[in-house]
Design an enzyme around this catalytic site. Sequence first.
Site, short mmCIF file in Angstrom:
data_model
loop_
_atom_site.label_atom_id
_atom_site.label_comp_id
_atom_site.label_asym_id
_atom_site.label_seq_id
_atom_site.Cartn_x
_atom_site.Cartn_y
_atom_site.Cartn_z
N LYS A 30 39.86 -3.80 6.30
CA LYS A 30 38.95 -2.66 6.47
C LYS A 30 38.51 -2.12 5.10
O LYS A 30 37.33 -1.90 4.87
CB LYS A 30 39.62 -1.53 7.28
CG LYS A 30 40.08 -1.96 8.67
CD LYS A 30 40.69 -0.83 9.45
CE LYS A 30 41.98 -0.24 8.84
NZ LYS A 30 43.11 -1.20 8.77
N ARG A 50 49.78 -7.86 -1.30
CA ARG A 50 48.71 -6.95 -1.75
C ARG A 50 49.15 -6.07 -2.91
O ARG A 50 50.26 -5.55 -2.93
CB ARG A 50 48.27 -6.05 -0.60
CG ARG A 50 47.23 -5.01 -1.06
CD ARG A 50 46.59 -4.27 0.07
NE ARG A 50 47.53 -3.49 0.83
CZ ARG A 50 47.20 -2.77 1.90
NH1 ARG A 50 45.94 -2.78 2.33
NH2 ARG A 50 48.10 -2.08 2.54
P1 AP5 Z 1 45.74 3.00 5.49
O1 AP5 Z 1 45.67 3.02 4.02
O2 AP5 Z 1 44.53 3.28 6.29
O3 AP5 Z 1 46.41 1.63 5.90
P2 AP5 Z 1 46.11 0.59 7.08
O4 AP5 Z 1 45.22 0.97 8.19
O5 AP5 Z 1 47.48 0.21 7.43
O6 AP5 Z 1 45.22 -0.40 6.43
P3 AP5 Z 1 45.48 -1.16 5.14
O7 AP5 Z 1 45.00 -0.37 3.96
O8 AP5 Z 1 46.92 -1.60 5.07
O9 AP5 Z 1 44.65 -2.49 5.35
P4 AP5 Z 1 43.09 -2.79 5.34
O10 AP5 Z 1 42.64 -3.13 6.72
O11 AP5 Z 1 42.31 -1.72 4.62
O12 AP5 Z 1 43.13 -4.13 4.51
P5 AP5 Z 1 42.71 -4.42 2.97
O13 AP5 Z 1 41.23 -4.43 2.84
O14 AP5 Z 1 43.50 -3.59 2.02
O15 AP5 Z 1 46.85 4.02 6.01
C1 AP5 Z 1 48.11 4.13 5.37
C2 AP5 Z 1 48.94 5.18 6.08
O16 AP5 Z 1 48.29 6.46 6.03
C3 AP5 Z 1 49.18 4.95 7.58
O17 AP5 Z 1 50.26 4.08 7.82
C4 AP5 Z 1 49.44 6.37 8.07
O18 AP5 Z 1 50.73 6.79 7.72
C5 AP5 Z 1 48.46 7.18 7.25
N1 AP5 Z 1 47.15 7.31 7.92
C6 AP5 Z 1 45.96 6.80 7.48
N2 AP5 Z 1 44.98 7.12 8.35
C7 AP5 Z 1 45.55 7.83 9.34
C8 AP5 Z 1 45.07 8.41 10.53
N3 AP5 Z 1 43.75 8.31 10.89
N4 AP5 Z 1 45.93 9.06 11.34
C9 AP5 Z 1 47.24 9.18 11.00
N5 AP5 Z 1 47.78 8.64 9.89
C10 AP5 Z 1 46.94 7.96 9.06
O19 AP5 Z 1 43.21 -5.94 2.88
C11 AP5 Z 1 44.59 -6.25 2.90
C12 AP5 Z 1 44.89 -7.39 1.93
O20 AP5 Z 1 44.28 -8.58 2.43
C13 AP5 Z 1 44.31 -7.18 0.52
O21 AP5 Z 1 45.21 -7.72 -0.42
C14 AP5 Z 1 42.98 -7.97 0.54
O22 AP5 Z 1 42.68 -8.48 -0.75
C15 AP5 Z 1 43.31 -9.10 1.52
N6 AP5 Z 1 42.18 -9.52 2.35
C16 AP5 Z 1 41.23 -8.73 2.92
N7 AP5 Z 1 40.38 -9.47 3.67
C17 AP5 Z 1 40.82 -10.76 3.56
C18 AP5 Z 1 40.35 -12.00 4.12
N8 AP5 Z 1 39.27 -12.07 4.92
N9 AP5 Z 1 41.03 -13.14 3.80
C19 AP5 Z 1 42.13 -13.09 3.00
N10 AP5 Z 1 42.62 -11.95 2.43
C20 AP5 Z 1 41.96 -10.79 2.73
#
Ligand code: AP5
Length: 208
Positions: free
Chosen positions: A13, A125
């Site tokens: 995302k 990551r």
């Molecule tokens: P948040 O930071 O939103 O974490 P998340 O939803 O768990 O999402 P991520 O940031 O882990 O993943 P992403 O989908 O953004 O992936 P990314 O692009 O980084 O939330 C963290 C915490 O905050 C929650 O646990 C909660 O406690 C709290 N919180 C946040 N919002 C909340 C809400 N609305 N309500 C309540 N609590 C809340 O990619 C991941 C990795 O994969 C990177 O290394 C990237 O380089 C790699 N990558 C990306 N795409 C690909 C691909 N196509 N192929 C290969 N590698 C890829």
Amino acid sequence: MLIVLLGPPGAGKGTQAKTLAETLNVVHIASGDLLRDHQARGTDLGLQARSYMEKGELVPDDLVIRMILDRMSEESGRQGAVLDGFPRTLTQAEALEASLEGLGIDQVLYIAVPADELVRRLGGRVICRSCQRPYQQDSAPERCADCGGELYQRDDDRPEAVQNRIQVYEAQTFPLVEHYRSQGKLKELDGAQAIEAVTRDLLAAVAA
Ligand code: AP5
């Protein structure tokens, strides 16, 4: 234009929201980035959120809803937004819909990725301490390519927190897929493809 990016932790995302927002010329609002910024600044909200985030639990709805709606009203002069990580519960979705006063969400783009791939991605990551851009450790530069910031591993990317975040997602956030599908707003994309292929599919979905 209001776009919601929905998907499990590690779906990409944050990676995709930045490009999408730049292409559409709208603001990128990421709930996780805002919460980490509050923690770094030591605000009351940051202190309240810390224990939930470390364990991979959701921060209480009332805190997150207030934070996001405040941020959206600060940006009300802009052409729209890409919401990344919000809403994450039905209560948050209802609060968002109520705040939009009939204008509504244009599209919900659901990035689907199998659980084993999520675990692999989150385990490798690192993110920028300044702008929060994510990288994979094995191909990351020394410092952030966008702003020169230091790269570090998030506390909640430790294996025990990752497993909990995936379970929390399935129990509390996955029901939003059906919620938005039943409103005819949901488009599902294959997030297991290469980053560029996912970007292409997202842009095509928005244009359709
Ligand atoms: P948040 O930071 O939103 O974490 P998340 O939803 O768990 O999402 P991520 O940031 O882990 O993943 P992403 O989908 O953004 O992936 P990314 O692009 O980084 O939330 C963290 C915490 O905050 C929650 O646990 C909660 O406690 C709290 N919180 C946040 N919002 C909340 C809400 N609305 N309500 C309540 N609590 C809340 O990619 C991941 C990795 O994969 C990177 O290394 C990237 O380089 C790699 N990558 C990306 N795409 C690909 C691909 N196509 N192929 C290969 N590698 C890829």
